[in-house]
Design an enzyme around this catalytic site. Structure first.
Site, PDB file in Angstrom:
ATOM      1  N   SER A 197      47.315  58.577  20.640  1.00 58.79           N
ATOM      2  CA  SER A 197      47.805  59.792  21.284  1.00 58.79           C
ATOM      3  C   SER A 197      47.565  61.051  20.462  1.00 58.79           C
ATOM      4  CB  SER A 197      49.293  59.667  21.629  1.00 58.79           C
ATOM      5  OG  SER A 197      50.064  59.575  20.456  1.00 58.79           O
ATOM      6  N   LYS A 242      58.433  63.264  23.372  1.00 61.08           N
ATOM      7  CA  LYS A 242      57.534  63.959  22.451  1.00 61.08           C
ATOM      8  C   LYS A 242      57.844  65.451  22.415  1.00 61.08           C
ATOM      9  CE  LYS A 242      53.744  60.685  22.625  1.00 61.08           C
ATOM     10  NZ  LYS A 242      52.331  60.477  22.874  1.00 61.08           N
TER      11      LYS A 242
END
Length: 132
Positions: free
Chosen positions: A77, A120
């Site tokens: 990611s 996140k």
């Protein structure tokens, strides 16, 4: 299985120089990179080769590192942030450090869907508040 997520905000830096067309994943060299992260860096290499060396060899080398990371890196990611760091180093154009990004990149340079976006985003906000 339960809910889980990975990652904390990290600074990623890249350096470029004349070379033989390789991207060095410093975490992998010191055995701190997991296989999915290493795969992500190889995908970045494939993108750079196709984009900038389709007709002649890529005559540069690059290195990527997660600064002040002491516990290892896994997952893909961060590959979009790694790509931005590489492009920034190539262009000699710094990226404004107030931006946080996440997401993987495919060999065509397209950013793919991300998981656990809200987590996140919250982690990034908490990190920024601690730094200020």
């Amino acid at each position: 299985m339960g809910e889980f997520s990975f990652g904390t905000p990290s600074r990623i830096t890249a350096r470029v120089r004349r070379g033989k067309g390789n991207v060095v994943n410093i975490e992998r060299e010191v055995e701190m990179s997991g296989p999915i992260h290493s795969k992500g860096v190889l995908i970045l290499s494939g993108f750079l080769g196709a984009r900038y060396a389709a007709e002649q060899p890529l005559s540069l080398s690059a290195s990527l590192v997660f600064e002040q990371s002491y516990s290892g890196v896994e997952g893909d990611s961060a590959s979009s942030a790694e790509l931005y760091a590489l492009l920034s180093a190539l262009a000699e154009a710094p990226i404004n450090q107030s931006f946080a990004v996440t997401g993987s990149v495919n060999q065509h340079g397209l950013v793919q869907a991300i998981g656990v976006l809200m987590k996140k985003s919250k982690d990034s906000s908490t990190f920024v508040e601690r730094v200020d």
